[in-house]
Design a protein around this motif. Structure first.
Motif: not given
Length: 357
Positions: A211, A241, A273, A160, A214, A243, A299
């Motif tokens: 992943l 984080r 990412a 990520g 987010t 994705s 991540n």
């Protein structure tokens, strides 16, 4: 394998907090030469290679660590083996990977299987990733890469991204003793109200199943400097984080819905990412050597983020859950398995010419 175990102990015994890697850089350079390899400094990052510093295959890990912190039951730099565990700051994240990669390169060099391979041990991975940036500026992009981080030898093919967003609230200050009868706006209180409505974490669904979603998490808050002054400014930091398909702007828009009184800005969105296809030969060879059925996503961040457009995996000995904690450790079994994984993967990549496929 005593040579590999001694190498790991040597690295762990040398303090190397991120941004202060001069001592371990010189130590590592000496170790590289003792292994019969050639060495080059890029700042305080170290490059190791057998013949030419012209990588088609890049093995990369990092020399720096987070600060020691409190709560240790042993000296974090004594590099003591307690039973089958080497305890020390950086033992797991990521000096086990660094030592194992150096050992694997020396083994490959003995067999004439190290041409076109460079091991890069970078600085500042835990903070700014500038060491990796400088290394890539010196080498250019490789044809494929293996990033050494503690994954339990799980093969990570997707990582990520990260965005950092700052929120700011403005108020009107006054003397705290007069707050009951003087017009003012307490920025700390206004920020707390909105942050309370935001909650602990927000999730945005991802298109990359490896992943997960987010996530947007408030992690830092600052307001006021003196006990007797009502603060006229407050700030908060959000760790995002990422994705796919989400980016920093998506996260900013979501935060804005809950924080109408704040001014928002993207403080950083440089770590994107990255994903290598499940059918890429690098992934398939690594899975076979690691004895795994399928690759995973991660991540947690690493220098892998700077390898955009390069087929890359992240894989290494140790458990990421031990990273950045007191009494961090790696077991002898984990470390030796990492040594064998990196060595066997290197032989396979060179001999099968995966880098040129």
């Amino acid at each position: 394998m005593k040579e590999a175990l001694d190498l790991l102990s040597c690295l762990v015994a040398c303090p190397s907090p991120s941004g202060k890697e001069a001592a371990i850089s010189e130590l590592t350079a000496g170790v590289v030469e003792e292994l019969g390899l050639k060495c080059e400094h890029v700042g305080e990052s170290v490059l190791a290679y057998a013949q030419r510093c012209d990588p088609k295959i890049l093995y990369v890990s990092h020399l720096d660590t987070v600060p020691v912190g409190a709560g240790w039951s042993v000296d974090p730099f004594a590099a003591r083996w307690i039973g089958d565990q080497l305890v020390g700051r950086g033992a797991c994240d990521a000096k086990a990977s660094a030592a194992a990669m150096l050992w694997s390169l020396s083994e490959a060099a003995k067999e004439g299987a190290a041409d076109g391979v460079v091991v890069a041990l970078t600085t500042c991975e835990e903070t700014t990733n500038t060491g990796m940036g400088d290394v890539l500026g010196r080498l250019g992009m490789p044809e494929l890469a293996v990033v050494g981080e503690p994954t339990g030898l799980e093969v990570v093919r997707a990582q990520g991204g990260l965005a950092i967003i700052e929120a700011e609230w403005r108020g009107k200050s006054c003397h705290a003793a007069h707050a009951y009868h003087t017009s003012h706006t307490n920025a700390l209180v206004e920020a707390s109200k909105e942050l309370g409505s935001f909650g602990f974490v927000h999730e945005l669904p991802s298109e990359v199943g490896l992943l997960g979603p987010t996530t947007i998490v408030p992690t830092v808050m600052n307001a006021g400097e003196r006990h007797n002054v009502v603060p006229d400014a407050a700030t908060a930091i959000f760790d995002c984080r990422l994705s796919p398909p989400h980016d920093a702007a998506t996260c900013l828009d979501r935060i804005a819905l809950s924080l109408p009184g704040a001014s928002l800005r993207i403080r950083s969105d440089r770590l994107k990412a990255i994903e290598t296809g499940a059918d890429h030969r690098l992934v398939q060879v690594a899975l076979g050597i690691a004895g795994k059925d399928s690759a995973i996503g991660s991540n947690t961040l690493s220098d892998m983020a700077l390898l955009q457009g390069v087929p890359a995996i992240k894989c290494g000995p140790g458990d990421s859950l031990r990273s950045h904690k007191p009494d961090e450790f790696v077991t002898e079994e984990e470390f030796l398995a990492g040594c064998h994984f990196y060595r066997d993967l290197l032989f396979a990549l060179v001999r099968e010419a995966v880098a040129f496929a």
